[in-house]
Design a protein around this motif. Structure first.
Motif, mmCIF file in Angstrom:
data_model
loop_
_atom_site.group_PDB
_atom_site.id
_atom_site.type_symbol
_atom_site.label_atom_id
_atom_site.label_comp_id
_atom_site.label_asym_id
_atom_site.label_seq_id
_atom_site.Cartn_x
_atom_site.Cartn_y
_atom_site.Cartn_z
ATOM 1 N N GLU A 5 -5.398 -1.396 -0.895
ATOM 2 C CA GLU A 5 -6.061 -1.881 0.308
ATOM 3 C C GLU A 5 -6.904 -3.161 0.126
ATOM 4 O O GLU A 5 -6.683 -4.046 1.162
ATOM 5 C CB GLU A 5 -6.620 -0.647 0.976
ATOM 6 N N SER A 6 -7.503 -3.249 -0.782
ATOM 7 C CA SER A 6 -8.796 -4.384 -0.863
ATOM 8 C C SER A 6 -8.112 -5.337 -1.155
ATOM 9 O O SER A 6 -8.552 -6.657 -1.219
ATOM 10 C CB SER A 6 -9.767 -4.016 -1.694
ATOM 11 N N ALA B 22 -4.623 3.692 -4.323
ATOM 12 C CA ALA B 22 -4.561 3.175 -2.944
ATOM 13 C C ALA B 22 -5.651 2.332 -2.344
ATOM 14 O O ALA B 22 -5.557 1.321 -1.705
ATOM 15 C CB ALA B 22 -4.671 4.482 -2.046
ATOM 16 N N GLN B 23 -6.826 2.696 -3.035
ATOM 17 C CA GLN B 23 -8.077 1.798 -2.548
ATOM 18 C C GLN B 23 -7.919 0.393 -3.200
ATOM 19 O O GLN B 23 -8.459 -0.514 -2.227
ATOM 20 C CB GLN B 23 -9.363 2.458 -2.915
ATOM 21 N N THR C 215 0.788 -1.185 -0.121
ATOM 22 C CA THR C 215 0.085 0.014 0.104
ATOM 23 C C THR C 215 0.918 1.437 -0.029
ATOM 24 O O THR C 215 0.318 2.460 0.070
ATOM 25 C CB THR C 215 -1.050 -0.009 1.303
ATOM 26 N N LYS D 254 -4.766 -6.368 -0.339
ATOM 27 C CA LYS D 254 -3.639 -6.495 0.307
ATOM 28 C C LYS D 254 -3.524 -8.023 0.814
ATOM 29 O O LYS D 254 -2.109 -8.554 0.629
ATOM 30 C CB LYS D 254 -3.722 -5.527 1.859
#
Length: 122
Positions: free
Chosen positions: A44-45, A40-41, A28, A47
């Motif tokens: 994050e989802s 970034a979204q 991230t 990861k």
């Protein structure tokens, strides 16, 4: 030629350790977002999935280190050839399905290492 083969196999192994670090620990972070072209979204989802991919890259690197350090040179050659072939196939698949640059960044070094290992031991 043997030193070249060893150097190329080491290069591929270190590259996969680097990928492990990116995918497992830095997924991230801004630099990794740029490398993989993600938001970034999305990072994050995804990861947990990326960490799993990173672990597999670590296994590929471990296999190459194992092949390089094996006390039986013939078996070490076979181990290196197997793991380099796996990396090459994965790079071809990734280049076709995810991003063409995967073929260049991971496939070309693996191909060069495999050819040099085959030249020395084959």
């Amino acid at each position: 030629m043997e030193y070249l083969a060893i150097g190329l196999v080491l290069l591929v192994a270190v590259e996969h350790i680097y990928i492990l670090v990116l995918e497992m620990f830095l997924w991230t972070k801004p630099r990794t977002l740029r490398v993989f072209g993600m938001t970034a979204q999305l990072a994050e989802s995804s990861k947990v999935l990326a960490a799993n991919q990173g672990l597999y890259n670590g296994f590929l690197a471990a296999g190459l280190f194992w092949g390089l350090s094996h006390s039986n040179s013939q078996l070490g050659f076979e181990i290196q050839a197997f793991f380099l072939s796996c990396i090459l196939l994965a790079a071809m698949y990734g280049g076709l399905t995810v991003k063409k640059s995967i073929l260049m960044v991971q496939g070309i070094p693996a191909l060069l290492a495999l050819c040099s290992v085959m030249w020395v031991h084959g």
